[in-house]
Scaffold this motif. Structure first.
Motif, mmCIF file in Angstrom:
data_model
loop_
_atom_site.group_PDB
_atom_site.id
_atom_site.type_symbol
_atom_site.label_atom_id
_atom_site.label_comp_id
_atom_site.label_asym_id
_atom_site.label_seq_id
_atom_site.Cartn_x
_atom_site.Cartn_y
_atom_site.Cartn_z
ATOM 1 N N LEU A 32 0.824 -1.212 0.000
ATOM 2 C CA LEU A 32 0.000 0.000 0.000
ATOM 3 C C LEU A 32 0.856 1.259 0.000
ATOM 4 O O LEU A 32 0.534 2.243 -0.677
ATOM 5 C CB LEU A 32 -0.925 0.006 1.222
ATOM 6 N N GLU A 33 1.941 1.219 0.758
ATOM 7 C CA GLU A 33 2.792 2.409 0.880
ATOM 8 C C GLU A 33 3.687 2.590 -0.344
ATOM 9 O O GLU A 33 3.774 3.681 -0.906
ATOM 10 C CB GLU A 33 3.638 2.309 2.139
ATOM 11 N N ALA A 34 4.334 1.517 -0.779
ATOM 12 C CA ALA A 34 5.331 1.631 -1.848
ATOM 13 C C ALA A 34 4.715 1.671 -3.236
ATOM 14 O O ALA A 34 5.141 2.460 -4.086
ATOM 15 C CB ALA A 34 6.314 0.471 -1.750
ATOM 16 N N SER A 44 -2.776 4.143 7.959
ATOM 17 C CA SER A 44 -3.108 3.783 9.337
ATOM 18 C C SER A 44 -4.536 3.254 9.436
ATOM 19 O O SER A 44 -4.812 2.291 10.165
ATOM 20 C CB SER A 44 -2.947 4.996 10.258
ATOM 21 N N ALA A 45 -5.464 3.893 8.690
ATOM 22 C CA ALA A 45 -6.857 3.454 8.706
ATOM 23 C C ALA A 45 -7.000 2.055 8.114
ATOM 24 O O ALA A 45 -7.690 1.202 8.668
ATOM 25 C CB ALA A 45 -7.728 4.451 7.935
ATOM 26 N N TYR A 46 -6.326 1.802 6.980
ATOM 27 C CA TYR A 46 -6.392 0.484 6.346
ATOM 28 C C TYR A 46 -5.764 -0.581 7.241
ATOM 29 O O TYR A 46 -6.262 -1.712 7.332
ATOM 30 C CB TYR A 46 -5.690 0.506 4.986
ATOM 31 N N ARG A 47 -4.680 -0.225 7.898
ATOM 32 C CA ARG A 47 -4.030 -1.181 8.798
ATOM 33 C C ARG A 47 -4.971 -1.559 9.935
ATOM 34 O O ARG A 47 -5.118 -2.739 10.268
ATOM 35 C CB ARG A 47 -2.742 -0.582 9.369
ATOM 36 N N ASP A 49 -8.236 -1.479 10.015
ATOM 37 C CA ASP A 49 -9.353 -2.279 9.512
ATOM 38 C C ASP A 49 -8.939 -3.734 9.290
ATOM 39 O O ASP A 49 -9.661 -4.663 9.665
ATOM 40 C CB ASP A 49 -9.885 -1.693 8.202
ATOM 41 N N ILE A 50 -7.779 -3.936 8.667
ATOM 42 C CA ILE A 50 -7.346 -5.302 8.349
ATOM 43 C C ILE A 50 -6.929 -6.053 9.611
ATOM 44 O O ILE A 50 -7.173 -7.256 9.735
ATOM 45 C CB ILE A 50 -6.203 -5.280 7.312
ATOM 46 N N VAL A 51 -6.316 -5.372 10.566
ATOM 47 C CA VAL A 51 -5.949 -6.023 11.834
ATOM 48 C C VAL A 51 -7.208 -6.524 12.535
ATOM 49 O O VAL A 51 -7.248 -7.652 13.056
ATOM 50 C CB VAL A 51 -5.154 -5.054 12.731
ATOM 51 N N GLN A 52 -8.257 -5.696 12.539
ATOM 52 C CA GLN A 52 -9.517 -6.113 13.163
ATOM 53 C C GLN A 52 -10.112 -7.318 12.440
ATOM 54 O O GLN A 52 -10.619 -8.253 13.069
ATOM 55 C CB GLN A 52 -10.514 -4.958 13.163
ATOM 56 N N ALA A 95 -14.225 -1.868 2.127
ATOM 57 C CA ALA A 95 -13.283 -1.415 1.099
ATOM 58 C C ALA A 95 -11.862 -1.884 1.417
ATOM 59 O O ALA A 95 -11.105 -2.286 0.521
ATOM 60 C CB ALA A 95 -13.324 0.109 0.990
ATOM 61 N N SER A 96 -11.507 -1.861 2.697
ATOM 62 C CA SER A 96 -10.181 -2.325 3.117
ATOM 63 C C SER A 96 -10.023 -3.820 2.849
ATOM 64 O O SER A 96 -8.966 -4.278 2.379
ATOM 65 C CB SER A 96 -9.970 -2.038 4.608
ATOM 66 N N ILE A 97 -11.071 -4.584 3.144
ATOM 67 C CA ILE A 97 -11.019 -6.034 2.940
ATOM 68 C C ILE A 97 -10.908 -6.358 1.446
ATOM 69 O O ILE A 97 -10.149 -7.245 1.041
ATOM 70 C CB ILE A 97 -12.262 -6.698 3.558
ATOM 71 N N LYS A 98 -11.661 -5.635 0.627
ATOM 72 C CA LYS A 98 -11.618 -5.873 -0.821
ATOM 73 C C LYS A 98 -10.205 -5.634 -1.366
ATOM 74 O O LYS A 98 -9.703 -6.410 -2.190
ATOM 75 C CB LYS A 98 -12.624 -4.976 -1.529
#
Length: 316
Positions: A32-34, A44-47, A49-52, A95-98
């Motif tokens: 996502l970053e690179a 940070s928001a995507y992280r 969501d995916i951690v949860q 959206a994060s999961i997709k």
């Protein structure tokens, strides 16, 4: 006795199926970053969501990502609903999961992404809150001698209204990005995309006053700092500090407690539309990747629609 046969070696795919699902988290965030160029706050928001999602995933019956189906993902959405999250928050989680499952496809871990088949929850079209041009003028004059750095606070408010920048874009502005004589600034928005924003005379005067009278004293404590807006320690001002500055001065002029830094961005866009700005130009000024995000302001500007109706309708 006949020789005992060795069990067949596990294939690479089987090894992946039995691996801890969280092993994909760090490479995914690097992707996502690179490769996607996501900004720090978005990342940070995507992280989160995916951690949860992965924490919940690990508590379910063990299964490979390739076995995840619509029923399984629907169960997770029900889990989010039980937490009484807003529809917009659930939509962001999905959206994060997709995106995570698309990454697994790119890496060859999955053949296809079943997550793309899940529909997002329907969202109400919430109209952004704005304040009138008159109230904006009051807000820009609200910083006073009781404040530690009134010139800095006024410059921040004037900059945000003049440019429509997000609060993260304002706090990350380096001094070198400001061209006061030319009346513009270069800011870095979402996805590390650079854009030019114009500074009106009010903003130019406010920033000049801050640079001439307050910033020289603040920078003495940290000569190496290149950020435009500083705190009393001479370091880059935080987003929370800007939030507090807006809230404090909005309360002084009797504005609603719901006024925030983003209210100035919404007000900028709405007032631009009222002044006749084209929606494509406004999209560029706001740094929106999708025109649909900008279209919300066409619903806010009722005064302009009324004027158009009166001008062109035969019975107007």
């Amino acid at each position: 006795m006949p020789p005992r046969k060795k069990p067949p070696a596990k294939s690479k795919f089987q090894a992946r199926k039995n691996a801890d699902p969280k092993v994909h988290l760090a490479p995914y965030l690097n992707y996502l970053e690179a490769e996607c160029g996501m900004a720090h706050n978005t990342l940070s928001a995507y992280r989160s969501d995916i951690v949860q999602f992965l924490d919940w995933y690990c508590k379910q019956k063990p299964r490979a990502f390739s076995d995840v189906d619509l029923k399984f993902l629907s169960k997770y959405l029900q889990h989010l609903n039980k937490r009484k999250l807003a529809a917009t928050t659930i939509a962001r989680h999905l959206a994060s999961i997709k995106l995570f499952f698309r990454y697994l496809v790119l890496e060859g871990i999955l053949a296809e992404s079943v997550a793309d088949l899940v529909n997002s929850p329907k969202l109400w079209n919430y109209l952004p809150k704005v304040i009138s041009p008159e109230k904006v003028n009051e807000l820009l004059m609200a910083p006073c001698k009781r404040d530690r750095y009134p010139l800095r606070d006024r410059a921040i408010l004037a900059m945000m209204y003049a440019t429509g920048c997000r609060v993260s874009e304002v706090v990350n502005l380096p001094l070198s990005a400001i061209k006061l004589e030319e009346g513009y600034a270069r800011c870095i928005g979402k996805g590390n995309k650079e854009r030019i924003v114009s500074l009106n005379p009010v903003a130019v005067a406010a920033v000049e006053a801050y640079l001439n009278h307050e910033r020289p004293h603040m920078i003495k404590r940290n000569q190496a700092e290149q950020s435009l807006f500083l705190n009393r320690g001479g370091k880059q001002l935080s987003r929370i500090m800007v939030w507090n500055i807006v809230k404090k001065n909005a309360a002084r002029i009797g504005c609603s407690k719901e006024v925030s830094p983003h209210t100035l961005r919404h007000s900028f866009a709405t007032h631009m539309m009222a002044g006749g700005a084209e929606i494509r130009a406004l999209q560029e000024l706001l740094g929106h990747a999708n025109i649909r995000t900008t279209q919300v302001y066409t619903h806010v500007d009722h005064s302009r629609l009324k004027a158009v109706h009166q001008m062109y309708h035969p019975r107007g």
